[in-house]
Motif scaffolding. Structure first.
Motif, PDB file in Angstrom:
ATOM      1  N   VAL A  93      22.885 -10.275  62.165  1.00 15.59           N
ATOM      2  CA  VAL A  93      22.971  -9.193  63.150  1.00 15.59           C
ATOM      3  C   VAL A  93      21.720  -8.317  63.151  1.00 15.59           C
ATOM      4  N   SER A  94      21.203  -7.992  61.973  1.00 12.17           N
ATOM      5  CA  SER A  94      20.058  -7.081  61.878  1.00 12.17           C
ATOM      6  C   SER A  94      18.855  -7.601  62.646  1.00 12.17           C
ATOM      7  N   LEU A  95      18.649  -8.920  62.632  1.00 10.08           N
ATOM      8  CA  LEU A  95      17.481  -9.497  63.281  1.00 10.08           C
ATOM      9  C   LEU A  95      17.513  -9.321  64.787  1.00 10.08           C
ATOM     10  N   VAL A  96      18.694  -9.152  65.342  1.00 13.58           N
ATOM     11  CA  VAL A  96      18.843  -8.945  66.781  1.00 13.58           C
ATOM     12  C   VAL A  96      19.006  -7.462  67.109  1.00 13.58           C
ATOM     13  N   LEU A  97      19.759  -6.760  66.267  1.00 11.58           N
ATOM     14  CA  LEU A  97      20.090  -5.367  66.572  1.00 11.58           C
ATOM     15  C   LEU A  97      18.892  -4.432  66.444  1.00 11.58           C
ATOM     16  N   ALA A  98      18.088  -4.583  65.388  1.00  9.25           N
ATOM     17  CA  ALA A  98      16.957  -3.665  65.187  1.00  9.25           C
ATOM     18  C   ALA A  98      16.021  -3.652  66.391  1.00  9.25           C
ATOM     19  N   PRO A  99      15.553  -4.808  66.877  1.00  9.70           N
ATOM     20  CA  PRO A  99      14.681  -4.766  68.056  1.00  9.70           C
ATOM     21  C   PRO A  99      15.395  -4.312  69.324  1.00  9.70           C
ATOM     22  N   ALA A 100      16.701  -4.580  69.433  1.00  3.91           N
ATOM     23  CA  ALA A 100      17.446  -4.114  70.613  1.00  3.91           C
ATOM     24  C   ALA A 100      17.513  -2.589  70.629  1.00  3.91           C
ATOM     25  N   LEU A 101      17.749  -1.977  69.476  1.00  7.86           N
ATOM     26  CA  LEU A 101      17.775  -0.514  69.396  1.00  7.86           C
ATOM     27  C   LEU A 101      16.395   0.068  69.707  1.00  7.86           C
ATOM     28  N   ALA A 102      15.341  -0.582  69.196  1.00  4.53           N
ATOM     29  CA  ALA A 102      13.983  -0.114  69.487  1.00  4.53           C
ATOM     30  C   ALA A 102      13.699  -0.190  70.978  1.00  4.53           C
ATOM     31  N   GLY A 121      20.641 -12.741  52.408  1.00  2.00           N
ATOM     32  CA  GLY A 121      19.877 -11.506  52.485  1.00  2.00           C
ATOM     33  C   GLY A 121      18.945 -11.503  53.675  1.00  2.00           C
ATOM     34  N   THR A 122      18.890 -10.380  54.390  1.00  2.00           N
ATOM     35  CA  THR A 122      18.031 -10.272  55.566  1.00  2.00           C
ATOM     36  C   THR A 122      16.568 -10.507  55.211  1.00  2.00           C
ATOM     37  N   LEU A 123      16.121  -9.972  54.068  1.00  3.19           N
ATOM     38  CA  LEU A 123      14.726 -10.157  53.679  1.00  3.19           C
ATOM     39  C   LEU A 123      14.417 -11.624  53.409  1.00  3.19           C
ATOM     40  N   ASP A 124      15.338 -12.324  52.771  1.00  7.19           N
ATOM     41  CA  ASP A 124      15.136 -13.747  52.503  1.00  7.19           C
ATOM     42  C   ASP A 124      14.994 -14.526  53.810  1.00  7.19           C
ATOM     43  N   LYS A 125      15.786 -14.161  54.798  1.00  3.18           N
ATOM     44  CA  LYS A 125      15.712 -14.851  56.087  1.00  3.18           C
ATOM     45  C   LYS A 125      14.358 -14.629  56.739  1.00  3.18           C
ATOM     46  N   LEU A 126      13.921 -13.381  56.764  1.00  6.78           N
ATOM     47  CA  LEU A 126      12.648 -13.071  57.415  1.00  6.78           C
ATOM     48  C   LEU A 126      11.462 -13.685  56.682  1.00  6.78           C
ATOM     49  N   GLU A 127      11.562 -13.822  55.376  1.00  2.52           N
ATOM     50  CA  GLU A 127      10.463 -14.421  54.624  1.00  2.52           C
ATOM     51  C   GLU A 127      10.336 -15.923  54.852  1.00  2.52           C
ATOM     52  N   SER A 128      11.283 -16.521  55.570  1.00  2.31           N
ATOM     53  CA  SER A 128      11.103 -17.913  55.960  1.00  2.31           C
ATOM     54  C   SER A 128      10.087 -18.037  57.100  1.00  2.31           C
ATOM     55  N   ILE A 129       9.716 -16.906  57.720  1.00  4.26           N
ATOM     56  CA  ILE A 129       8.679 -16.882  58.750  1.00  4.26           C
ATOM     57  C   ILE A 129       7.331 -16.736  58.054  1.00  4.26           C
ATOM     58  N   PRO A 130       6.419 -17.696  58.185  1.00  3.06           N
ATOM     59  CA  PRO A 130       5.134 -17.619  57.487  1.00  3.06           C
ATOM     60  C   PRO A 130       4.382 -16.328  57.812  1.00  3.06           C
ATOM     61  N   GLY A 131       4.009 -15.611  56.773  1.00  3.16           N
ATOM     62  CA  GLY A 131       3.226 -14.397  56.953  1.00  3.16           C
ATOM     63  C   GLY A 131       4.034 -13.123  57.022  1.00  3.16           C
ATOM     64  N   PHE A 132       5.350 -13.208  57.200  1.00  2.00           N
ATOM     65  CA  PHE A 132       6.153 -11.984  57.354  1.00  2.00           C
ATOM     66  C   PHE A 132       6.165 -11.230  56.027  1.00  2.00           C
ATOM     67  N   GLY A 266      22.563 -16.588  72.779  1.00  5.19           N
ATOM     68  CA  GLY A 266      23.234 -16.432  71.501  1.00  5.19           C
ATOM     69  C   GLY A 266      24.728 -16.660  71.570  1.00  5.19           C
ATOM     70  N   PRO A 267      25.363 -16.928  70.431  1.00  2.00           N
ATOM     71  CA  PRO A 267      26.813 -17.115  70.376  1.00  2.00           C
ATOM     72  C   PRO A 267      27.549 -15.807  70.649  1.00  2.00           C
ATOM     73  N   ALA A 268      28.742 -15.927  71.192  1.00  2.00           N
ATOM     74  CA  ALA A 268      29.496 -14.746  71.631  1.00  2.00           C
ATOM     75  C   ALA A 268      29.854 -13.814  70.484  1.00  2.00           C
ATOM     76  N   ASP A 269      30.217 -14.376  69.319  1.00  2.19           N
ATOM     77  CA  ASP A 269      30.629 -13.503  68.213  1.00  2.19           C
ATOM     78  C   ASP A 269      29.466 -12.679  67.684  1.00  2.19           C
ATOM     79  N   LEU A 270      28.288 -13.268  67.620  1.00  8.21           N
ATOM     80  CA  LEU A 270      27.107 -12.520  67.187  1.00  8.21           C
ATOM     81  C   LEU A 270      26.801 -11.397  68.171  1.00  8.21           C
TER      82      LEU A 270
END
Length: 447
Positions: A93-102, A121-132, A266-270
């Motif tokens: 949720v955080s990966l979608v909600l933070a930019p939507a709020l911004a 963990g949200t940080l673990d997910k984002l660190e799968s993006i090279p350079g993040f 995106g999926p409806a529940d998310l």
């Protein structure tokens, strides 16, 4: 001064710690003048005996004050917001909600954590993006908020250092589900962010820390109360956590699904969780006259592409090369040209005809953690490519032999026992009558 063994003994025997005693414990944790075994012993004593309301408030305040507390420009007054989830399976949720709020005009200094227990963990997910780069100084965070409006970062060295130490100890001492420790950890970080408004997603169900709604409601009320006492407008929602949020579990796979969501697919529940949580925050900041209007604004920000633009800008501000972000954010992004793909994939077949009435998210998460998606391996390293994709939906009618799960893994291959456990996560009934249940059950607003 009372010795640390005396403080541990007092709490072990059910006594209430004084303000000064809690301050002493947190100071010793922060200064690392306490043995790790003593920290673990105190955490276990708190887990066993609990804390009264005043202890929890003091604990939270002292953790928050163990480092610096952020400050923001005057023109951001009433705009700085954040969200926190108590943890789920496939919770991106955080990966979608933070930019939507911004995109709606908020400033979102989202300080997130790593995987804890079976939850990702949200940080673990984002660190799968090279350079993040999730490590940003306070000055860098403020600059990213000024230019982009949102960032997702880890705790700085100076921000709530006591919590960073306690957070790691909770995971290895099986004290993750202690309400006082949960409140102290969550609210101290948010208090140090100097938020105007905070919304909490408190989950209950088989794949949540709290299995029943009554326990989750008690935790939500505790969190709202402690957050309010620290001066934040704090609200909470109760949401179900039995199966997977969306269709993907695992770090790289969840980033892909988040990007698809930001592209309007995106999926409806998310989307239900994103709009519900975002709508409450917009209402609390008076950017929306009511929750329904807030939901609509968040929905429009996602579907219209504004949130995707913010996510791309956030990635670049946090170290991702522009060439990489263009690949990820293009309409037909070739995700695997950027994100690591596992060496092996395996599809599991349904074992009977019928209707899908359940997929146990906890079972999926536990097996994937053992395969390397979490920190259950001895070396504590995460393999970002390990994960699973659900190929069926609840309520869907399936035939025997159809694929229901795609498993992404590295060598060695899953054992026969692990495959058996995964197959047990799927429940198909010949005459199944699946009833769609609301994901968001209750909203607790500040008084």
């Amino acid at each position: 001064m009372t010795s640390m063994p005396d403080l541990i003994r007092k709490k072990r025997d059910g006594g209430a710690l004084s303000e000064e005693e809690i301050r002493t414990f947190i100071r010793c944790v922060t200064d690392r003048t306490i043995e790790e075994c003593q920290t673990g012993a105190m955490l276990m004593a708190i887990w066993q005996k609990g804390m009264v309301q005043e202890e929890i408030k003091t604990l939270t305040r002292e953790i928050m004050s163990s480092g610096e507390v952020m400050s923001w420009p005057e023109e951001w007054a009433g705009l700085v917001v954040d969200k926190h989830s108590t943890g789920g399976v496939g919770d991106k949720v955080s990966l979608v909600l933070a930019p939507a709020l911004a995109a709606c005009g908020c400033k979102v200094p989202m300080i997130s954590g790593r995987g804890l227990g079976h939850t990702g963990g949200t940080l673990d997910k984002l660190e799968s993006i090279p350079g993040f780069n999730v490590r940003q100084s306070t000055a860098q965070i403020q600059e990213i908020l000024r230019s982009v409006g949102c960032c997702i970062v880890g705790q700085t060295e100076l921000l709530v250092p006591a919590d960073r130490i306690l957070y790691a100890r909770r995971d290895v001492t099986s004290t993750v589900d202690s309400p006082p420790l949960i409140a102290g950890s969550i609210i101290s970080k948010k208090g140090a962010e100097s938020l105007y408004a905070l919304v909490l997603d408190v989950k209950f169900g088989r794949a949540a820390l709290y299995k029943d709604m009554d326990s989750a409601r008690e935790l939500a009320q505790l969190l709202v109360g402690v957050g309010t006492d620290l001066g934040m407008r704090t609200a909470a929602v109760l949401s179900r956590m039995d199966t997977v949020i969306g269709r993907c579990v695992g770090n790289s796979l969840e980033v892909m699904e988040s990007l698809e969501t930001l592209k309007g697919k995106g999926p409806a529940d998310l989307m239900e969780l994103v709009t519900a949580l975002g709508g409450i925050l917009l209402q609390m900041t008076d950017m929306a006259s009511n929750e329904l209007e807030g939901r609509r604004k968040i929905f429009d920000a996602v579907i219209g592409g504004a949130a995707l633009g913010k996510f791309q800008a956030m990635m670049e501000a946090q170290g991702v090369a522009k060439e990489t972000t263009l690949k990820l954010c293009s309409a037909h992004g070739d995700y695997h040209s950027v994100l690591k793909r596992s060496q092996h994939q395996m599809e599991l077949e349904t074992l009977s005809d019928g209707v899908v009435v359940d997929v146990c998210g906890l079972t999926l998460a536990e097996i994937l953690n053992k395969l390397g998606a979490g920190r259950s391996r001895a070396e504590g390293l995460i393999n970002h490519s390990v994960g699973a994709e659900l190929l069926v939906s609840l309520g869907q009618r399936v035939r025997k032999g159809e694929f229901w799960l795609r498993l992404h893994y590295e060598a060695p291959a899953p054992s026969a026992e692990q495959i058996s456990h995964l197959q047990g996560a799927l429940v198909v009934e010949e005459r199944g009558n699946y009833v769609v249940e609301d994901l968001v059950i209750n909203v607790l607003l500040p008084k």
